[in-house]
Write a protein that holds these residues in place. Structure first.
Motif, PDB file in Angstrom:
ATOM      1  N   GLN A 141       4.273 -16.641  27.301  1.00  0.00           N
ATOM      2  CA  GLN A 141       4.588 -15.919  26.562  1.00  0.00           C
ATOM      3  C   GLN A 141       3.915 -14.692  25.001  1.00  0.00           C
ATOM      4  N   GLN A 142       2.302 -15.668  24.663  1.00  0.00           N
ATOM      5  CA  GLN A 142       1.503 -15.446  24.237  1.00  0.00           C
ATOM      6  C   GLN A 142       1.013 -14.060  24.952  1.00  0.00           C
ATOM      7  N   ARG A 143       1.512 -14.061  26.016  1.00  0.00           N
ATOM      8  CA  ARG A 143       1.096 -12.568  26.498  1.00  0.00           C
ATOM      9  C   ARG A 143       1.818 -11.386  26.487  1.00  0.00           C
ATOM     10  N   LEU A 144       3.289 -11.956  26.698  1.00  0.00           N
ATOM     11  CA  LEU A 144       4.279 -10.827  26.324  1.00  0.00           C
ATOM     12  C   LEU A 144       4.162 -10.770  24.982  1.00  0.00           C
ATOM     13  N   ALA A 145       3.946 -11.722  24.372  1.00  0.00           N
ATOM     14  CA  ALA A 145       4.031 -10.266  22.597  1.00  0.00           C
ATOM     15  C   ALA A 145       2.690  -9.575  22.911  1.00  0.00           C
ATOM     16  N   LEU A 146       1.861  -9.906  22.967  1.00  0.00           N
ATOM     17  CA  LEU A 146       0.331  -9.091  23.008  1.00  0.00           C
ATOM     18  C   LEU A 146       0.934  -7.446  23.761  1.00  0.00           C
ATOM     19  N   ALA A 147       1.942  -7.349  25.206  1.00  0.00           N
ATOM     20  CA  ALA A 147       2.563  -6.630  25.045  1.00  0.00           C
ATOM     21  C   ALA A 147       3.513  -6.031  25.442  1.00  0.00           C
ATOM     22  N   ARG A 148       4.082  -7.035  24.101  1.00  0.00           N
ATOM     23  CA  ARG A 148       5.088  -5.710  23.264  1.00  0.00           C
ATOM     24  C   ARG A 148       4.508  -5.142  21.680  1.00  0.00           C
ATOM     25  N   SER A 149       3.229  -5.932  21.954  1.00  0.00           N
ATOM     26  CA  SER A 149       2.511  -5.062  20.834  1.00  0.00           C
ATOM     27  C   SER A 149       1.942  -3.599  21.351  1.00  0.00           C
ATOM     28  N   LEU A 150       0.985  -3.900  22.528  1.00  0.00           N
ATOM     29  CA  LEU A 150      -0.081  -2.836  22.914  1.00  0.00           C
ATOM     30  C   LEU A 150       1.108  -1.296  23.584  1.00  0.00           C
ATOM     31  N   VAL A 151       2.011  -1.613  24.132  1.00  0.00           N
ATOM     32  CA  VAL A 151       2.778  -0.576  24.378  1.00  0.00           C
ATOM     33  C   VAL A 151       2.727  -0.109  23.779  1.00  0.00           C
ATOM     34  N   MET A 152       2.726  -0.371  22.284  1.00  0.00           N
ATOM     35  CA  MET A 152       3.167   1.094  21.274  1.00  0.00           C
ATOM     36  C   MET A 152       1.841   1.584  20.971  1.00  0.00           C
ATOM     37  N   LYS A 153       0.638   1.452  21.762  1.00  0.00           N
ATOM     38  CA  LYS A 153      -0.333   1.773  21.381  1.00  0.00           C
ATOM     39  C   LYS A 153      -0.326   1.984  20.059  1.00  0.00           C
ATOM     40  N   PRO A 154      -0.630   0.437  19.626  1.00  0.00           N
ATOM     41  CA  PRO A 154      -1.189   0.740  17.891  1.00  0.00           C
ATOM     42  C   PRO A 154      -2.817   1.303  17.788  1.00  0.00           C
ATOM     43  N   LYS A 155      -2.653   1.442  16.526  1.00  0.00           N
ATOM     44  CA  LYS A 155      -3.984   2.017  15.896  1.00  0.00           C
ATOM     45  C   LYS A 155      -5.008   1.105  15.702  1.00  0.00           C
ATOM     46  N   VAL A 156      -4.214  -0.088  14.927  1.00  0.00           N
ATOM     47  CA  VAL A 156      -5.386  -1.282  14.791  1.00  0.00           C
ATOM     48  C   VAL A 156      -4.283  -1.931  15.285  1.00  0.00           C
ATOM     49  N   LEU A 157      -5.025  -3.661  16.499  1.00  0.00           N
ATOM     50  CA  LEU A 157      -3.876  -4.501  16.722  1.00  0.00           C
ATOM     51  C   LEU A 157      -4.107  -5.877  16.132  1.00  0.00           C
ATOM     52  N   LEU A 158      -3.258  -6.452  14.895  1.00  0.00           N
ATOM     53  CA  LEU A 158      -3.283  -7.872  14.464  1.00  0.00           C
ATOM     54  C   LEU A 158      -3.597  -9.028  15.380  1.00  0.00           C
ATOM     55  N   LEU A 159      -4.363 -10.081  14.884  1.00  0.00           N
ATOM     56  CA  LEU A 159      -3.438 -10.926  16.014  1.00  0.00           C
ATOM     57  C   LEU A 159      -4.068 -12.069  15.168  1.00  0.00           C
ATOM     58  N   ASP A 160      -2.875 -13.070  14.639  1.00  0.00           N
ATOM     59  CA  ASP A 160      -2.809 -13.902  14.016  1.00  0.00           C
ATOM     60  C   ASP A 160      -3.038 -15.096  14.663  1.00  0.00           C
ATOM     61  N   GLU A 161      -3.910 -15.672  14.187  1.00  0.00           N
ATOM     62  CA  GLU A 161      -4.324 -17.176  15.195  1.00  0.00           C
ATOM     63  C   GLU A 161      -3.640 -17.219  16.394  1.00  0.00           C
ATOM     64  N   PRO A 162      -3.789 -15.937  17.157  1.00  0.00           N
ATOM     65  CA  PRO A 162      -2.438 -16.169  18.759  1.00  0.00           C
ATOM     66  C   PRO A 162      -3.390 -17.260  19.382  1.00  0.00           C
ATOM     67  N   LEU A 163      -3.885 -17.820  19.288  1.00  0.00           N
ATOM     68  CA  LEU A 163      -4.574 -19.450  21.248  1.00  0.00           C
ATOM     69  C   LEU A 163      -4.231 -20.036  20.282  1.00  0.00           C
ATOM     70  N   SER A 164      -3.984 -20.361  19.194  1.00  0.00           N
ATOM     71  CA  SER A 164      -3.730 -21.960  18.512  1.00  0.00           C
ATOM     72  C   SER A 164      -2.354 -22.758  18.867  1.00  0.00           C
ATOM     73  N   ASN A 165      -1.623 -22.386  19.567  1.00  0.00           N
ATOM     74  CA  ASN A 165      -0.638 -23.118  19.606  1.00  0.00           C
ATOM     75  C   ASN A 165      -0.988 -23.123  21.579  1.00  0.00           C
ATOM     76  N   LEU A 166      -1.657 -22.806  22.335  1.00  0.00           N
ATOM     77  CA  LEU A 166      -1.632 -23.379  23.594  1.00  0.00           C
ATOM     78  C   LEU A 166      -2.891 -24.500  23.691  1.00  0.00           C
ATOM     79  N   ASP A 167      -2.333 -25.047  24.521  1.00  0.00           N
ATOM     80  CA  ASP A 167      -3.744 -26.229  25.118  1.00  0.00           C
ATOM     81  C   ASP A 167      -5.018 -25.262  25.847  1.00  0.00           C
ATOM     82  N   ALA A 168      -6.267 -26.447  25.759  1.00  0.00           N
ATOM     83  CA  ALA A 168      -7.404 -26.209  25.721  1.00  0.00           C
ATOM     84  C   ALA A 168      -7.439 -25.125  26.702  1.00  0.00           C
ATOM     85  N   ARG A 169      -7.426 -24.713  28.162  1.00  0.00           N
ATOM     86  CA  ARG A 169      -7.944 -24.668  28.911  1.00  0.00           C
ATOM     87  C   ARG A 169      -7.352 -23.682  29.151  1.00  0.00           C
TER      88      ARG A 169
END
Lengths: 337, 273, 262
Positions: A141-169
């Motif tokens: 899901q995390q990768r999908l969210a990233l892809a959804r933003s990236l395809v828009m070729k944004p000038k700036v990509l903001l990431l709001d604690e994107p890793l906090s819901n994932l386990d340590a590994r």
């Protein structure tokens, strides 16, 4: 600075009636990965939302790529945002999630297909087009969210604690993944986190924030080695911070003779900067734990508890026994008040 | 993004204004009628209302029937809910569905069935005369019993639903554990099941009680003018004698009861969360 | 008690309860088929003539259409008011949100007969609004609480950042609502429509006072018919209506798991 890409000037952000961020100045360079780091409530997410256009500044201006976007609505700013919760659209499959923004631009179907598939490929989700977000793992899901933003070729990509819901590994895996994507696409990234290890590992530069203000700004190496304030030092792992009076280190519990006269009002030591096994001072062991390469002690001293790491070769000292230690000048970090 | 209060109010207010104009204002005026007396304000309307023996009878009968229906529904409800919870998941869904379904059917249709059952040529009378127990058909319609049965059939599902959801929350092994500790079934019910489902009982009881209080069709069809309840009395007062003061008093009674029942429910809901 | 006798007792109790709850419907279905000019059970001779007669009674036809129209348009109007209200109450930190909630929910608490009477006396009589319009508004207000409640609960799980994500991908606020919110609450809106339709169609007390020459909802018309005639046609009509409700609920359950919204 000629390479400034995002410029916040005198930006004041209100949260209801209270000021969340007063008079912030910040410039972000093109293509860099900058981390907004700080404890919750420090204004880092608020700042990020202002850059995205989800929050209007009460005063000040925001420029992106030379253009004043202060009054430009969020849907016209060309900024990508990966939400902490991912905010995927549950009724759409992975392909349609990624294609969502492209479809709004009414691009030709062939181009939408091509760019969407490329986007899914970038994050390693080729073949998952038909899956609904609910049928995907947290990392996917995390990768999908990233892809959804990236395809828009944004000038700036903001990431709001994107890793906090994932386990340590997974978190470690996604860190390298993010760095790879950033290298490949060259997109300017603003990464919000409260985890200093994450910030140190990922960022080109770190903006350490406290109560809406920038506490310190610098490269990870800079911040790690040379925090300037007690707050920054604590965040960077200087767990022993003492006031200085003449040649003494002082706390509310007592004082300790240092044997040198520091120029700064505060001094800080990391646990591994405290030398253990020999030295002029004595401390009673309050707690001890094995940490692989070294052994961690908490010592009860004249200054109160002191945290110290001992080399693993030294014999273990049991709780309740005394251990001699020193606070050497060489490893002391001077701090401003 | 959602801090624009004006935008939010623009979306929410039409519904609120509509409800205010079409509900609160007219109902408010209606309620105030009983307090107006010879150009001033007084409680005379209430004093007159309760001075009439028929009104007192109807008031007490409505309360009595409401309580009886709620109480009976509780007894049947516990038995039925306990059986439903004990079913295996598949048949449980089917049985639960069959219990809920009647709620979706027109109360007129649901009540009308009782005319077929209790009428002069209905099943009960046919059976009685057929067996030669009585020569003339009994008068079963237009009795309190008829109204009671109609209301019970109408509202029993609400009680069962409340109790089933309460019982589903009883931890799995509590009842066997109590049995192993030597409790009789009676003790299990009063010491374990009842305390653990108290909330469901109160919710179901309130729904059944207020439902019975404010039902119109059932007392109208099965009680007629012989067994008036508050709602049918209100209708009669307005349509037969144009007595809006009595109507206003009855309206107040009904609203106060219904409102306090809802407050009670809300309190339970918030205490739970 | 051993397992099998317990199981038996279980089913006996459930059988009796279900007989009490559902048996009466079986009875009216048969009573409507009795070949007598009065109600009789068990039916004496079977005929479909009462079922067919229902369709020829002019007042039933008119009142059925009125009830249908009220249920459909009243519920649509309630959704038109209720969906934005539910959305705003979920998304915005509104001043007085609790008050708005209470006001919108009030029609559930106030017994319908009082509402009907109040509207007749203080809306229809003084302003000359037609009874039909008053009925329409009363039914809209009656369904409104259900619309707000059901739509709210389906909106509850929908996080606000999903709309923000849509906006950042280029949606206007309205587009974010139609492309992201609406598809995700479609089930709730449909459930609200069905619940509203059934509630409105079956509603009696509100409509009791709101009837005029030629303007009567079907349940009221049935009540009036019953006072004059005792032939089995009302039983037949009741049975038909029961079937209609069951069909609607059955389809709704199959389509969207309706029961989880009720």
């Amino acid at each position: 600075m000629s390479d400034t890409f995002v410029q916040l000037s005198d930006v004041t952000l209100m949260y209801g009636k209270s000021v969340a961020v007063p008079d912030l100045d910040l410039s972000i360079r093109e293509g860099e990965l900058i981390c907004l780091l700080g404890p919750s409530g420090c204004g880092k997410t608020t700042t990020m939302r202002a850059i995205a256009g989800l929050l209007d500044p009460a005063s000040g201006s925001i420029h992106i790529d030379g253009r004043d976007v202060t009054r430009v609505p969020a849907n016209k700013r060309g900024i990508g945002l990966v939400f902490q919760s991912y905010a995927l659209f549950p009724h759409l499959n992975a392909f349609e999630n990624v294609a969502f923004g492209l479809r709004l631009q009414k691009l030709p179907e062939a181009e939408i297909r091509e760019r969407t598939e490329a986007g899914l490929a970038t994050v390693g989700l080729t073949g998952y087009d038909k899956r609904k977000p609910a049928e995907m793992s947290g990392g996917q899901q995390q990768r999908l969210a990233l892809a959804r933003s990236l395809v828009m070729k944004p000038k700036v990509l903001l990431l709001d604690e994107p890793l906090s819901n994932l386990d340590a590994r997974l978190r470690l895996e996604m860190r390298t993944e993010l760095q790879r994507v950033q290298k490949e696409t060259g997109v300017t990234m603003v990464f919000v986190t409260h985890d200093q290890a994450e910030a140190l590992a990922l960022a080109d530069r770190i903006v350490l924030m406290k109560e809406g203000k920038i506490e310190q700004l610098g490269t990870p190496a800079d911040l790690y080695a040379r925090p300037e304030t007690a707050f920054a030092a604590e965040f960077m792992g200087f767990e022993n911070i003492f006031r200085v009076e003449g040649t003494k280190a002082v706390t509310d519990s007592g004082a300790l003779e240092l044997g040198f006269a520091p120029a700064s009002p505060l001094l800080a030591w990391r646990p591994d900067g405290v030398s253990v096994g020999s030295g002029p001072h004595q401390g009673r062991v309050l707690a001890t734990s094995f940490a692989g390469a070294h052994r961690e002690y908490v010592l009860d001293t004249a200054l109160g508890p002191v945290k110290a790491d001992a080399a693993i070769e030294l014999p273990e000292v049991a709780i309740g026994e005394t251990l001699s230690f020193d606070l050497p000048e060489a490893t002391a970090r001077p701090l401003s008040a | 993004m959602f801090r624009n209060t004006r935008e939010g109010l623009a979306l929410a207010l039409p519904a609120a204004i509509f409800s205010t104009l079409l509900f609160l204002v007219p109902v408010g005026i209606l309620l105030s009628e009983a307090f107006r007396f010879e150009g001033g304000w007084s409680l005379q309307g209430y004093i007159d209302f309760f001075a009439t023996p028929l009104n007192r009878t109807v008031f007490l009968r409505t309360l009595k029937l409401g309580a009886l229906v709620a109480g009976t529904a509780a007894v049947i409800g516990y038995a039925a809910a306990f059986c439903i919870v004990n079913l295996e998941p598949k048949s449980r869904g089917t049985v639960f569905g069959m219990i809920v379904l009647p709620l979706m059917i027109s109360p007129v249709a649901r009540t009308y069935a009782w005319i077929v059952i209790l009428g002069r040529t209905g099943i009960v009378n046919e059976t009685i005369t057929g067996l030669g127990l009585s020569d003339t058909p009994l008068r079963l319609l237009f009795t309190e019993t008829a109204v009671f049965l109609g209301l019970l059939q109408l509202f029993l599902p609400l009680m069962i639903i409340s109790l089933v959801s309460a019982m589903e929350n009883i931890p799995r092994d509590v009842i066997p554990a109590a049995r192993v500790l030597g409790a009789s079934w009676l003790a299990v019910f009063f010491k374990v099941i009842l305390p653990l489902t108290k909330e469901g009982l109160v919710i179901g009881g309130t729904l059944v009680f207020t439902g019975s209080l404010t039902a119109y069709i059932t007392p109208a069809i099965l009680g007629g003018s012989k067994v008036l309840m508050l709602e049918t009395l209100l209708y009669q007062r307005v349509n037969v004698s144009n007595d809006f003061v009595s109507a206003s008093v009855i309206a107040m009674i009904l609203i106060v009861m219904s409102f306090s029942a809802n407050l009670l429910l809300k309190k339970i809901a918030s205490a739970r969360s | 008690m051993n397992t099998s006798s317990r199981l038996l007792a279980n089913w006996v109790i459930l059988g009796l309860t279900l007989t009490f709850l559902i048996g009466p419907f079986l009875i009216i279905i048969l009573a409507g088929a009795s070949d007598t000019s009065y109600l009789a059970f068990p039916p004496e001779g079977l005929t479909l003539k009462w079922y067919l007669k229902v369709f020829t009674v002019e007042s039933f036809r008119a009142s059925f259409l009125l009830s249908m129209a009220l249920a459909v348009f009243g519920t649509l109007a309630a959704l038109l008011l209720g969906v934005p209200a539910a959305y705003a109450l979920n998304r915005y930190a509104l001043p007085g949100a609790e008050t708005i909630r209470t006001i919108v929910a009030a029609p559930i608490i106030v017994p319908g007969i009082i509402v009907g009477l109040a509207l007749l006396r203080y809306l229809v009589v003084p302003t000359g609004v037609t009874v039909t319009l008053a009925l329409f508004m009363a039914h809209t207000a009656l369904v409104l609480p259900y619309a707000v409640r059901v739509v709210s609960s389906s909106m509850h799980n929908l996080r606000a950042d999903m709309e923000e994500a849509a906006v950042l991908l280029g949606c206007s606020r309205l587009q974010a609502f139609t492309k992201v919110v609406l598809p995700n609450i479609r089930g709730g809106v449909l459930a609200a429509f069905i619940l509203g339709f059934v509630t409105s169609f079956n509603q009696v007390p509100v409509s009791l006072f709101l009837s005029g020459p030629g303007v009567r909802t079907l349940p009221i018309d049935m009540l009036a018919y019953m006072e004059i005639t005792f032939d089995p046609s009302v039983a037949a009509l009741s049975a038909l209506l029961a079937f209609m409700s069951l069909a609607i609920v059955f389809v709704a359950e199959r389509l969207l798991g309706f029961s989880r919204y009720v």
